[in-house]
Motif scaffolding. Sequence first.
Motif, mmCIF file in Angstrom:
data_model
loop_
_atom_site.group_PDB
_atom_site.id
_atom_site.type_symbol
_atom_site.label_atom_id
_atom_site.label_comp_id
_atom_site.label_asym_id
_atom_site.label_seq_id
_atom_site.Cartn_x
_atom_site.Cartn_y
_atom_site.Cartn_z
ATOM 1 N N THR A 56 -14.428 4.567 50.208
ATOM 2 C CA THR A 56 -15.853 4.608 49.862
ATOM 3 C C THR A 56 -16.677 3.464 50.468
ATOM 4 N N HIS A 57 -16.065 2.652 51.311
ATOM 5 C CA HIS A 57 -16.826 1.543 51.928
ATOM 6 C C HIS A 57 -16.482 1.483 53.417
ATOM 7 N N VAL A 58 -17.263 2.220 54.201
ATOM 8 C CA VAL A 58 -16.977 2.413 55.622
ATOM 9 C C VAL A 58 -18.286 2.330 56.415
ATOM 10 N N HIS A 59 -18.239 1.624 57.543
ATOM 11 C CA HIS A 59 -19.395 1.538 58.442
ATOM 12 C C HIS A 59 -19.004 2.103 59.800
ATOM 13 N N LEU A 60 -19.626 3.227 60.202
ATOM 14 C CA LEU A 60 -19.267 3.840 61.484
ATOM 15 C C LEU A 60 -20.369 3.693 62.535
ATOM 16 N N THR A 90 -24.510 2.560 57.496
ATOM 17 C CA THR A 90 -24.660 1.759 58.712
ATOM 18 C C THR A 90 -25.854 0.828 58.550
ATOM 19 N N HIS A 91 -25.595 -0.490 58.634
ATOM 20 C CA HIS A 91 -26.659 -1.463 58.387
ATOM 21 C C HIS A 91 -27.767 -1.419 59.446
ATOM 22 N N SER A 92 -27.396 -1.151 60.703
ATOM 23 C CA SER A 92 -28.401 -1.222 61.771
ATOM 24 C C SER A 92 -29.259 0.049 61.842
ATOM 25 N N PHE A 141 -26.042 3.442 46.329
ATOM 26 C CA PHE A 141 -27.024 2.565 46.976
ATOM 27 C C PHE A 141 -26.377 1.231 47.295
ATOM 28 N N LYS A 142 -26.491 0.803 48.559
ATOM 29 C CA LYS A 142 -25.953 -0.498 48.956
ATOM 30 C C LYS A 142 -27.042 -1.548 48.782
ATOM 31 N N ILE A 143 -26.678 -2.625 48.121
ATOM 32 C CA ILE A 143 -27.636 -3.694 47.860
ATOM 33 C C ILE A 143 -27.020 -5.029 48.261
ATOM 34 N N THR A 306 -11.746 -0.072 52.706
ATOM 35 C CA THR A 306 -11.480 -0.894 53.893
ATOM 36 C C THR A 306 -12.571 -1.898 54.178
ATOM 37 N N ASP A 307 -13.849 -1.539 53.880
ATOM 38 C CA ASP A 307 -14.993 -2.216 54.488
ATOM 39 C C ASP A 307 -14.826 -2.212 56.016
ATOM 40 N N HIS A 308 -14.489 -1.033 56.541
ATOM 41 C CA HIS A 308 -14.312 -0.856 57.993
ATOM 42 C C HIS A 308 -15.625 -1.182 58.703
HETATM 43 ZN ZN ZN Z 1 -19.391 -3.474 54.158
#
Ligand code: ZN
Length: 441
Positions: A56-60, A90-92, A141-143, A306-308
């Motif tokens: 549940t914590h993945v950045h692609l 995705t943060h960007s 929601f990511k905070i 993972t926080d991939h």
């Molecule tokens: Zn993360």
Amino acid sequence: MTVTTIKGATLVSAGGEHRRDVAIAEGRVAAVGDLEPTGTVVDASGLLVLPGMVDTHVHLMDPGETEREDFVAGTRAAAARGVTTIVEHTHSHPIRSNADLSEKRDHLKGRANVDYGLAAHVWPDRIHEIEALADTGVAFFKIFTCTTHGVPGLDTAEMSEALTAVAGARSRCLVHNEDESLTLDAERRLRDAGRLDPGLLTEWRSREAELTAVAATAVIVLGTGAAATFAHVSSPAVLDVIDDFRRLGADIASEACPQYFALDEAEVMESGALRKFTPPARIRNDDERSAMWAAVRAGRFSHFSTDHAPSTLAQKRADFWEAPFGLPGLDTTLPFLIDAALGGRISMSDVVRLYATAPALRYGLAKGVIEVGADADLVLVDPEGSWTVANQDIISKAGWSPYAGRTFLGRVVATYLRGEEIARDGRCHDLRTGRFIRPVV
Ligand SMILES: [Zn+2]
């Protein structure tokens, strides 16, 4: 009707291990038990069958910084190593409104090898979007409490407003806790002193900064009644604070990530930005490593993710301040956990609970179990096998792993998504059959 019978395996659930066959029809689990082989028969004697993992914590980074990762490569890595569901953000290129969500869903059509939920980001001036986004089915929601990866931090008053909205929408959030003023002040001092060495990381992203933000966010969680996961809890000291607030009634889940178990604080000195992630690794000796595993066995961590957040070796070789935070992880997280089980740190049922059943439950996803009627997302594991990680095996665009050279006990043999084999022997078939999923409760 396509029917498959997986015959002869030991079924591992969050509740235990039992000899069970699994019949699959039309993508769902049709029967579990001692079954007559029907349809296509998969001989799984000697193997374990687990539900597909739920990360549940993945950045692609897709759309976004696709030179770091994209949905195709990232979900290939997931499929090859037993993860059949991810929740991505995705943060960007964040999702901050329903228009962003539908744009991202359109972009991702035909790009996923596993099922995926999507998380939204909360920007301080976009808190009013939370209710509508929750209705449309974002997973959470990511905070941030601190400005990181270009995402602005919320101060305590904004956190209170955001968590009130999350609670009102009966949604969930994932909070990255590091105190903004402590990290900013440390950064200023370290830059003024001309520091460029990797040792600056632990001073910049200090234990105090994490604990301060954890305590402040926990107060707000308790007051608002929001369901919050605290991301990448780095040490037992952080768990101590969270557990105090949980006892008072705060709905906080503590997320574990492999890097806080497998990597040591001192490694950043030798490996530089290849160990740059935040909060940083905290373990200083084997006693501290044992304490982390004891916390897992005591049920103090809710689930693993993972926080991939990969970047290539070239990107990691930039100046230490400029190199991106984060590690690749989808290729290695299930192998790491299976190794922990076969090595006696935890049980195989713990692996299923922590990396499939519990995260699915936390975010209301109908995944993570092998039961009649459930999606037939399955992983076959050979407990007698092993995998020595090599950079050339890494499917993520990162192309490297912090665990290169380590041997993990056990081997992921095959992965099934809704009844269809999507990967075998470390190779994903690239069928791109992954679907968008939303919370059902
Ligand atoms: Zn993360």
